[in-house]
Design an enzyme around this catalytic site. Structure first.
Site, PDB file in Angstrom:
ATOM      1  N   CYS A  54       0.725  -1.271  -0.126  1.00 38.45           N
ATOM      2  CA  CYS A  54      -0.088  -0.009  -0.044  1.00 38.45           C
ATOM      3  C   CYS A  54       0.695   1.236   0.093  1.00 38.45           C
ATOM      4  CB  CYS A  54      -0.970  -0.033   1.023  1.00 38.45           C
ATOM      5  SG  CYS A  54      -0.096  -0.305   2.631  1.00 38.45           S
TER       6      CYS A  54
ATOM      7  N   HIS B 267      -3.001   6.610   4.144  1.00 34.85           N
ATOM      8  CA  HIS B 267      -1.601   6.619   4.417  1.00 34.85           C
ATOM      9  C   HIS B 267      -1.267   8.083   3.842  1.00 34.85           C
ATOM     10  CE1 HIS B 267      -1.707   2.685   5.625  1.00 34.85           C
ATOM     11  NE2 HIS B 267      -0.806   1.915   4.740  1.00 34.85           N
TER      12      HIS B 267
END
Length: 340
Positions: free
Chosen positions: A130, A243
């Site tokens: 990710c 994120h």
């Protein structure tokens, strides 16, 4: 005629997002099945206006299915992915199992779409980590213009990247901080995550880096360019989803911030939000549920020639996992399978 799609690990965070995105993007599927372990048998999963019941992965026959989106751990993937691939179903795997296999393409469609043709060696395509996925979307258009020499990145990674148990731990610790006697000791993380940051994701390696940091190095080289030097520090933060990354990029050629901003504005998958005022940037809370990778705070680094810094934010359950997998399926459909 549309595709027959299997979502493996459909009851987990990423699997549920895969189903949502398949429906949202109107993927041309004649049939979608939800697969999970026996303990999740019969659990309901939303797919657009439909409700699917999880079927037993252990007994499922992949014969006749076109694509399987895998959102289970490496150990289970090791058992089931070869079975699906052997049955003629192309596996798009979200685990780390195949990412570094030279016979398996590691794909971010906005970055290295042409590599998808390598799927035929094992009938498997790997989805990147990710933290890597969002970074390379931002790096690639800049690399094409000025050739990246070196990247130094610090990540601020949400707990959803570690699964539902990690999200529950943050929630329970946060509640426990306000109720004397109900404090929650760390179980999933090595230290308290509520109101804290932890510079440790995955296991430590001999050189002092964590495996998460090593993944960013290895995957950037495989996806973008093996010559790029990458140094990463990966940090878990008390955020549920999204994120963020502070990225410092050294180029071989001169590239000023204005040109970089324009390049990124035109790049696929990116939205630039870069106003030099309070709130003129994107944070993890802002990006949740969105498909885009957001770039903000593009500026010159005056301490090093040909160097820029930027801030990169994305929903890790989407671009960092489920969305990228569905985009790979779309790419596979356009380039290879050609149904629908």
């Amino acid at each position: 005629m549309g595709y027959r799609i299997a979502v493996v690990g459909a009851t987990g965070n990423v699997g549920r997002e895969m189903l949502n995105i398949l429906a949202d993007r109107e993927f041309p599927a004649d049939e979608v099945v939800a697969l999970a372990s026996r303990k999740s048998l019969g659990q309901e999963c939303g797919y657009g206006e439909k409700t699917l019941k999880a079927q037993d992965l252990d007994r499922f026959d992949f014969t006749g299915f076109d694509i399987a989106l895998f959102a289970i751990g490496s150990e289970a993937t090791k058992k089931y992915a070869p079975k699906a691939a052997k049955a003629g179903c192309v596996v798009i795997d979200n685990s780390s199992l195949y990412r570094y296999d030279s016979d398996v393409p590691l794909i971010v469609p906005e970055v290295n779409a042409d590599a998808v043709m390598g799927y035929a060696k094992k009938n498997i395509i790997a989805n990147p980590n990710c933290s890597t996925a969002q970074m390379v979307v931002a790096l690639k258009p800049l690399h094409d213009r000025a050739t990246i020499r070196r990247v130094v990145v610090s990540t601020y990674q949400s707990v959803s990247g570690a699964g539902k148990a990690a999200m529950d731990e943050l929630w329970n610790q946060t509640k426990g901080m306000y109720v004397p006697g109900q404090e929650v000791e760390p179980k999933h993380f090595p230290k308290q995550i509520a109101f804290n940051v932890i510079p440790h994701i995955d296991v430590f390696m001999e050189d002092g880096a964590t495996k998460e940091e090593w993944k960013m190095v290895a995957e950037t080289k495989k996806i973008v360019d093996p010559k790029i030097r990458v140094h990463a520090t990966c940090v878990r933060v008390p955020v549920f989803v999204g994120h963020a990354e502070a990225i410092n990029i050294e180029f071989e050629e001169e590239l000023d911030e204005e040109e970089a901003r324009e390049i990124l504005r035109k790049a696929p998958g990116i939205l630039v939000v870069d106003k030099r005022e309070a709130g003129g940037y994107v944070t993890p809370v802002d990006c949740v549920g969105d498909y885009a990778t957001y770039v903000s705070r593009i500026r010159t680094d005056p301490t090093q020639d040909n160097t820029l810094s930027l801030w990169c934010v994305s929903d890790n359950l989407r671009k960092g996992a489920a969305l990228n997998a569905v985009q790979i399926a779309e790419l596979l459909g356009r380039r290879v399978l050609k149904k629908g």
